[in-house]
Design a protein around this motif. Structure first.
Motif, PDB file in Angstrom:
ATOM      1  N   LEU A 169      17.594 -56.214  76.631  1.00  0.00           N
ATOM      2  CA  LEU A 169      18.826 -56.535  75.909  1.00  0.00           C
ATOM      3  C   LEU A 169      19.783 -57.349  76.778  1.00  0.00           C
ATOM      4  N   SER A 170      19.874 -56.979  78.053  1.00  0.00           N
ATOM      5  CA  SER A 170      20.794 -57.686  78.940  1.00  0.00           C
ATOM      6  C   SER A 170      20.437 -59.163  79.024  1.00  0.00           C
ATOM      7  N   ASP A 171      19.147 -59.457  79.029  1.00  0.00           N
ATOM      8  CA  ASP A 171      18.702 -60.849  79.073  1.00  0.00           C
ATOM      9  C   ASP A 171      19.015 -61.565  77.762  1.00  0.00           C
ATOM     10  N   GLN A 172      18.865 -60.874  76.646  1.00  0.00           N
ATOM     11  CA  GLN A 172      19.041 -61.498  75.343  1.00  0.00           C
ATOM     12  C   GLN A 172      20.506 -61.689  74.955  1.00  0.00           C
ATOM     13  N   ILE A 173      21.390 -60.786  75.408  1.00  0.00           N
ATOM     14  CA  ILE A 173      22.798 -60.919  75.016  1.00  0.00           C
ATOM     15  C   ILE A 173      23.655 -61.495  76.137  1.00  0.00           C
ATOM     16  N   ALA A 365      31.317 -65.042  68.392  1.00  0.00           N
ATOM     17  CA  ALA A 365      32.333 -65.753  67.614  1.00  0.00           C
ATOM     18  C   ALA A 365      33.410 -64.802  67.104  1.00  0.00           C
ATOM     19  N   LEU A 366      33.048 -63.535  66.879  1.00  0.00           N
ATOM     20  CA  LEU A 366      34.003 -62.538  66.402  1.00  0.00           C
ATOM     21  C   LEU A 366      34.688 -61.797  67.549  1.00  0.00           C
ATOM     22  N   ASN A 367      34.438 -62.270  68.796  1.00  0.00           N
ATOM     23  CA  ASN A 367      35.071 -61.693  69.997  1.00  0.00           C
ATOM     24  C   ASN A 367      34.752 -60.218  70.184  1.00  0.00           C
ATOM     25  N   ILE A 368      33.510 -59.850  69.874  1.00  0.00           N
ATOM     26  CA  ILE A 368      33.056 -58.476  70.073  1.00  0.00           C
ATOM     27  C   ILE A 368      32.652 -58.295  71.533  1.00  0.00           C
ATOM     28  N   ASP A 369      33.014 -57.156  72.106  1.00  0.00           N
ATOM     29  CA  ASP A 369      32.606 -56.817  73.470  1.00  0.00           C
ATOM     30  C   ASP A 369      31.080 -56.722  73.503  1.00  0.00           C
ATOM     31  N   MET A 370      30.427 -57.611  74.236  1.00  0.00           N
ATOM     32  CA  MET A 370      28.977 -57.705  74.159  1.00  0.00           C
ATOM     33  C   MET A 370      28.267 -56.525  74.823  1.00  0.00           C
ATOM     34  N   VAL A 371      28.873 -55.943  75.850  1.00  0.00           N
ATOM     35  CA  VAL A 371      28.270 -54.750  76.458  1.00  0.00           C
ATOM     36  C   VAL A 371      28.291 -53.595  75.455  1.00  0.00           C
ATOM     37  N   TRP A 372      29.438 -53.391  74.828  1.00  0.00           N
ATOM     38  CA  TRP A 372      29.556 -52.339  73.803  1.00  0.00           C
ATOM     39  C   TRP A 372      28.598 -52.614  72.650  1.00  0.00           C
ATOM     40  N   PHE A 373      28.521 -53.862  72.204  1.00  0.00           N
ATOM     41  CA  PHE A 373      27.626 -54.227  71.112  1.00  0.00           C
ATOM     42  C   PHE A 373      26.175 -53.933  71.488  1.00  0.00           C
ATOM     43  N   GLY A 374      25.789 -54.253  72.728  1.00  0.00           N
ATOM     44  CA  GLY A 374      24.423 -53.983  73.172  1.00  0.00           C
ATOM     45  C   GLY A 374      24.106 -52.502  73.163  1.00  0.00           C
ATOM     46  N   VAL A 375      25.061 -51.666  73.601  1.00  0.00           N
ATOM     47  CA  VAL A 375      24.825 -50.217  73.615  1.00  0.00           C
ATOM     48  C   VAL A 375      24.747 -49.672  72.190  1.00  0.00           C
ATOM     49  N   MET A 377      23.658 -51.261  69.596  1.00  0.00           N
ATOM     50  CA  MET A 377      22.330 -51.634  69.109  1.00  0.00           C
ATOM     51  C   MET A 377      21.243 -50.722  69.702  1.00  0.00           C
ATOM     52  N   ALA A 378      21.398 -50.355  70.979  1.00  0.00           N
ATOM     53  CA  ALA A 378      20.420 -49.477  71.626  1.00  0.00           C
ATOM     54  C   ALA A 378      20.431 -48.084  71.007  1.00  0.00           C
ATOM     55  N   VAL A 379      21.640 -47.557  70.696  1.00  0.00           N
ATOM     56  CA  VAL A 379      21.725 -46.246  70.029  1.00  0.00           C
ATOM     57  C   VAL A 379      21.093 -46.328  68.645  1.00  0.00           C
ATOM     58  N   ASN A 380      21.321 -47.432  67.961  1.00  0.00           N
ATOM     59  CA  ASN A 380      20.730 -47.631  66.635  1.00  0.00           C
ATOM     60  C   ASN A 380      19.209 -47.665  66.732  1.00  0.00           C
ATOM     61  N   LEU A 381      18.681 -48.372  67.729  1.00  0.00           N
ATOM     62  CA  LEU A 381      17.233 -48.419  67.932  1.00  0.00           C
ATOM     63  C   LEU A 381      16.681 -47.025  68.201  1.00  0.00           C
ATOM     64  N   GLN A 382      17.445 -46.228  68.946  1.00  0.00           N
ATOM     65  CA  GLN A 382      17.050 -44.843  69.208  1.00  0.00           C
ATOM     66  C   GLN A 382      16.862 -44.086  67.895  1.00  0.00           C
ATOM     67  N   THR A 383      17.779 -44.305  66.954  1.00  0.00           N
ATOM     68  CA  THR A 383      17.695 -43.650  65.646  1.00  0.00           C
ATOM     69  C   THR A 383      16.505 -44.157  64.852  1.00  0.00           C
TER      70      THR A 383
END
Length: 447
Positions: A169-173, A365-375, A377-383
């Motif tokens: 994820l770190s590489d992709q985001i 573009a929506l100014n989302i914190d990318m570290v938070w967004f990555g985590v 997504m990771a929690v979602n993948l866990q689910t």
């Protein structure tokens, strides 16, 4: 609309090929070649753009962060194949054996420890399934609880550092893997804590589902138990601190910490007189297979991305995501739904390379914190990884489950833990400081 229709057709075609069972790397490359030729024929794609690929591939191979992947995979393979993971589970089970629900609690704790040392889901679920599921059934544990706790705890390796999901994820985001490791630690421990509270709640309200181990079962006591704990539990804990502590305190980069972990796991195996040439060969083979898979997908996905972008696909999807009703929240809801659905059908590596390149431009573009967004997504993948009917952890456990545990039992067992994971996901979304807290402390203290 220019040739965006061709990009849409390209993505649909890719997904159709992937769902037919064709390997993901070759699905990427094959689709890129076919639609690149089609785009050239209609004047939508300039073949000269392919000259950019060697530079892209060289950049991938020179990415120091991705070097962490073989180190962490090797670490996990050594712990699994040497039997050290088995001893860890057995020992913690013994320590908690006289507590109601102790075996289930041991599975959660061991799942957390193994997640923090290996980062490999399949190995963790299979090892715990083989060792603890028959034992819990023998002592009268509810089949669904026993199966569910193994599935959920084993999948913690998706989220708790050092996780391969986070490295990729770190590489992709485009964020620091160290920040992702720091950000994911508290949500990962929150999931582990939620499982423990659930088991303790069952022990109080439905004690018949989590019985005590009979008094006539012989369990090591006194010095013998202390000796076993120091031999089986303390060394992996030290290894966790060596790996994660060196990252969190700025002593080493994640890649260097991975090397420390690989050497440390080998030393533990040698200390237990299990570091044989065959063990090294088996661990190296597992590492080579997984690393080659990731690199091949990286190469082929970059080819797909180049053609897809040239046809206007990324711009189209970014504009669609930005223009969703609700703006910021509309994007978050849609992106989480997409990741959850994909997670039910695809491996996390495939999702990282398929979905994240499409979601990241809109998130930025929506100014989302990318570290938070990555985590998130990771929690979602866990689910998604434990969701019926095709969550991968369900099949990992099914492959080693005793005959008395049916496929339906395994699928039903995941439902309470999916609910717990959704609750944690909502908490992480509602309170970004669950992700940012350790990162901010690290930045403030200069660690």
């Amino acid at each position: 609309m220019g040739f965006e229709w061709l990009a849409i057709l390209m993505f649909v075609g890719f997904f159709f090929i992937l769902m037919s069972g064709f390997p993901v790397a070759f699905s990427f490359a094959g689709t890129a070649i076919v639609f690149g030729l089609m785009g050239t024929a209609v004047g939508a794609f300039n073949p000269a753009r392919l000259l950019l690929l060697p530079n892209s591939w060289f950049g991938t191979m020179s990415n120091f962060t991705l070097l962490a992947i073989p180190f962490f995979v090797f670490l996990g393979a050594v712990l699994e194949k040497s039997g050290l993971a088995e001893e860890l589970l057995e020992t913690i089970g013994i320590v908690l054996s006289r507590v109601r629900g102790g075996l289930a609690l041991a599975v959660v704790l061991v799942g957390t420890v193994l997640a923090a040392t290996t980062g490999v889901v399949a190995a963790t679920v299979i090892v715990m399934g083989m060792l603890s599921l028959p034992l819990m059934l023998r002592y009268g544990y509810d089949k669904k609880l026993a199966s569910g706790v193994i599935i959920a705890s084993g999948t913690l390796a998706q989220l708790i550092p050092p996780s391969l999901v986070l490295v990729i994820l770190s590489d992709q985001i485009g964020v620091s893997v160290g920040d992702l490791f720091l950000g994911a630690l508290i949500p990962g421990l929150m999931l582990s804590g939620a499982y423990i509270l659930y088991i303790l709640g069952l022990a109080f309200f439905q004690p018949e589902k989590v019985p005590l181990i009979p008094d006539d079962v012989v369990i090591p006591q006194g010095n013998q138990l202390i000796k076993q704990v120091f031999k089986a539990v303390v060394p992996p804990i030290i290894l966790i601190f060596a790996v994660l502590g060196s990252i969190f305190f700025g002593v080493a980069t994640p890649t260097e910490a991975g090397a420390v972990g690989a050497v440390g796991a080998s030393i533990l195996a040698a200390f237990n007189k299990r570091l044989t040439p065959q063990l090294i060969r088996d661990a190296a083979h597992s590492t080579a297979v997984i690393t080659a898979l990731v690199v091949m997908i990286l190469f082929c996905s970059s080819m797909f991305s180049l053609v897809f972008d040239a046809l206007g696909g990324k711009t189209l999807i970014t504009n669609l995501l930005i223009g969703l009703p609700g703006g910021y929240w509309g994007f978050l809801i849609v992106s989480n739904i997409v990741i959850f659905i994909l997670g039910a059908f695809l491996e996390f590596i495939e999702i990282c390379f398929i979905a994240m390149p499409l979601l990241v431009p809109a998130a930025q573009a929506l100014n989302i914190d990318m570290v938070w967004f990555g985590v998130v997504m990771a929690v979602n993948l866990q689910t998604a990884f434990i969701s019926p009917p095709v969550g991968f952890s369900l099949f990992y456990l099914q492959s080693v489950a005793p005959k008395e545990v049916s496929t339906l039992d395994i699928h039903k067992s995941a439902i309470p833990f999916i609910i717990l994971q959704f609750i944690v996901l909502l908490i992480v979304i509602a309170f970004p400081q669950t992700v940012r807290w350790l990162i901010d402390i690290s930045a403030t203290t200069g660690v």
